[in-house]
Scaffold this active site. Structure first.
Site, PDB file in Angstrom:
ATOM      1  N   GLY A   1      -1.934   2.189 -14.747  1.00 22.77           N
ATOM      2  CA  GLY A   1      -1.867   1.989 -13.300  1.00 22.77           C
ATOM      3  C   GLY A   1      -0.530   2.332 -12.679  1.00 22.77           C
ATOM      4  N   HIS A  45       9.793  -0.345 -12.596  1.00 13.50           N
ATOM      5  CA  HIS A  45       9.917  -1.414 -11.607  1.00 13.50           C
ATOM      6  C   HIS A  45       9.058  -2.592 -12.019  1.00 13.50           C
ATOM      7  CE1 HIS A  45       6.696   1.334 -10.395  1.00 13.50           C
ATOM      8  NE2 HIS A  45       6.071   0.274  -9.920  1.00 13.50           N
TER       9      HIS A  45
HETATM   10  P1  5GP Z   1       3.042   1.208  -9.624  1.00 14.92           P
HETATM   11  O1  5GP Z   1       1.570   1.444  -9.481  1.00 14.92           O
HETATM   12  O2  5GP Z   1       3.793   2.480  -9.944  1.00 14.92           O
HETATM   13  O3  5GP Z   1       3.366   0.091 -10.574  1.00 14.92           O
HETATM   14  O4  5GP Z   1       3.531   0.675  -8.230  1.00 14.92           O
HETATM   15  C1  5GP Z   1       4.172   1.463  -7.287  1.00 14.92           C
HETATM   16  C2  5GP Z   1       4.273   0.627  -6.019  1.00 14.92           C
HETATM   17  O5  5GP Z   1       5.224   1.240  -5.163  1.00 14.92           O
HETATM   18  C3  5GP Z   1       2.969   0.525  -5.241  1.00 14.92           C
HETATM   19  O6  5GP Z   1       2.594  -0.839  -5.119  1.00 14.92           O
HETATM   20  C4  5GP Z   1       3.287   1.175  -3.885  1.00 14.92           C
HETATM   21  O7  5GP Z   1       2.692   0.494  -2.809  1.00 14.92           O
HETATM   22  C5  5GP Z   1       4.804   1.094  -3.832  1.00 14.92           C
HETATM   23  N1  5GP Z   1       5.439   2.178  -3.100  1.00 14.92           N
HETATM   24  C6  5GP Z   1       5.158   3.507  -3.193  1.00 14.92           C
HETATM   25  N2  5GP Z   1       5.963   4.220  -2.392  1.00 14.92           N
HETATM   26  C7  5GP Z   1       6.768   3.330  -1.771  1.00 14.92           C
HETATM   27  C8  5GP Z   1       7.810   3.476  -0.792  1.00 14.92           C
HETATM   28  O8  5GP Z   1       8.159   4.568  -0.345  1.00 14.92           O
HETATM   29  N3  5GP Z   1       8.424   2.327  -0.364  1.00 14.92           N
HETATM   30  C9  5GP Z   1       8.060   1.105  -0.843  1.00 14.92           C
HETATM   31  N4  5GP Z   1       8.721   0.041  -0.357  1.00 14.92           N
HETATM   32  N5  5GP Z   1       7.081   0.931  -1.760  1.00 14.92           N
HETATM   33  C10 5GP Z   1       6.450   2.031  -2.211  1.00 14.92           C
END
Ligand code: 5GP
Ligand code: ZN
Length: 106
Positions: free
Chosen positions: A91, A98
């Protein structure tokens, strides 16, 4: 690395309000919150994913958890979830490590 959205946030190329910043990480709100509180704890070092951590990165990963604990305390959250998505099949959408801090509270 220039295409990494979180690196751009860290270097202020993309404006973003930090709830916390120290020498190793920043914290900001997720742009698409999936709970009342949804923060992202992001290391300043570009680490692609947990699966691609290098020797020494465990200190950074530990620090992210320590910051999560402090945020939970500072925000007065009696409970929260920490989530790390690893790899496309896990996912992960942003390939810069992060930790999600999610809570129905706050
Ligand atoms: P992952 O699925 O990679 O664990 O989570 C990535 C997260 O980053 C997602 O929940 C998405 O909403 C968030 N996200 C993506 N692009 C940005 C952005 O430009 N700014 C912020 N604040 N969050 C972001
Ligand atoms: Zn990055």
């Amino acid at each position: 690395m220039n295409d990494c959205v979180f690196c751009k946030i860290i270097t202020s190329e993309i404006p973003c309000k930090f709830l916390h910043e120290d020498d190793k990480c920043v914290v900001f709100k997720d742009i698409h919150p999936k709970d009342n509180t949804h923060l992202l704890i992001v290391p300043k070092k570009h680490i692609h994913s947990i699966s691609e951590m290098e020797d020494g990165d465990e200190k950074i990963a530990g620090h992210l958890l320590h910051v999560a604990k402090k945020l939970g305390q500072d925000l007065g959250l009696s409970g929260y979830k920490l989530q790390i998505n690893v790899g496309k099949d896990g996912g992960q959408e942003i390939f810069h490590l992060h930790v999600h801090l999610l809570s129905k509270l706050g």
